[in-house]
Write an enzyme that holds these catalytic residues in place. Sequence first.
Site, PDB file in Angstrom:
ATOM      1  N   HIS A   6      -6.471  10.879  -9.613  1.00 13.16           N
ATOM      2  CA  HIS A   6      -6.586  10.044  -8.418  1.00 13.16           C
ATOM      3  C   HIS A   6      -6.910   8.601  -8.783  1.00 13.16           C
ATOM      4  CE1 HIS A   6     -11.052  11.003  -8.460  1.00 13.16           C
ATOM      5  NE2 HIS A   6     -11.091   9.706  -8.191  1.00 13.16           N
ATOM      6  N   ARG A  10     -11.823   1.230  -2.019  1.00  7.83           N
ATOM      7  CA  ARG A  10     -12.813   1.136  -0.941  1.00  7.83           C
ATOM      8  C   ARG A  10     -12.123   0.568   0.288  1.00  7.83           C
ATOM      9  NH1 ARG A  10     -17.526   2.098  -3.510  1.00  7.83           N
ATOM     10  NH2 ARG A  10     -17.591   1.517  -5.697  1.00  7.83           N
ATOM     11  N   ASN A  57     -17.826   3.251   2.975  1.00  9.42           N
ATOM     12  CA  ASN A  57     -19.274   3.053   3.022  1.00  9.42           C
ATOM     13  C   ASN A  57     -19.637   2.701   4.456  1.00  9.42           C
ATOM     14  OD1 ASN A  57     -20.064   3.374   0.188  1.00  9.42           O
ATOM     15  ND2 ASN A  57     -18.667   1.674  -0.125  1.00  9.42           N
ATOM     16  N   HIS A  72      -1.933  -3.098  -8.397  1.00 10.68           N
ATOM     17  CA  HIS A  72      -1.299  -2.398  -7.290  1.00 10.68           C
ATOM     18  C   HIS A  72      -1.123  -0.927  -7.619  1.00 10.68           C
ATOM     19  CE1 HIS A  72       2.178  -3.543  -9.837  1.00 10.68           C
ATOM     20  NE2 HIS A  72       2.655  -2.365  -9.466  1.00 10.68           N
ATOM     21  N   GLU A 122       3.449  -1.067  -4.360  1.00  4.29           N
ATOM     22  CA  GLU A 122       4.831  -1.337  -4.717  1.00  4.29           C
ATOM     23  C   GLU A 122       5.672  -0.112  -4.363  1.00  4.29           C
ATOM     24  OE1 GLU A 122       7.382  -2.821  -8.618  1.00  4.29           O
ATOM     25  OE2 GLU A 122       5.394  -1.965  -8.896  1.00  4.29           O
TER      26      GLU A 122
END
Length: 131
Positions: A6, A10, A57, A72, A122
């Site tokens: 992964h 945030r 958060n 990216h 992208e």
Amino acid sequence: MAKPVHSMIRVFDEAKALDFYKRAFGLEIADNLRFGDFALIYLRHPSSPFEVELTVNFDRKEPYALGDGYGHLAVVVDDVDAEHARFEKEKLSPGPLRDFKHDGKTLARFFFVSDPDGYKIEVIQRGGRFG
């Protein structure tokens, strides 16, 4: 051997981020872990085990400043022209289609789009190096 699983970003507005990633890339929630002051939401496409982890958060009052170090994420699609048109129809504000050449040959055909937090993604035509 390491296997990528992964990439975490945030996000400021959970609902906007979830809507964007679903409409833009068909990512579905694979797991949603809620803690006292934050959440970890893992998004996945059925075609791949790789996930995008959204960290929310709850006490955050302002959007994150991305700084100048972020690059990216990238995804491949079967028909970049059709995806670009779909993004425009969905009002996802895609950037212009580009042909990236190396030694006179097209290396990649792509466009960029930004998520609600400003992260760049992208979108690349499948084929060649990006099969």
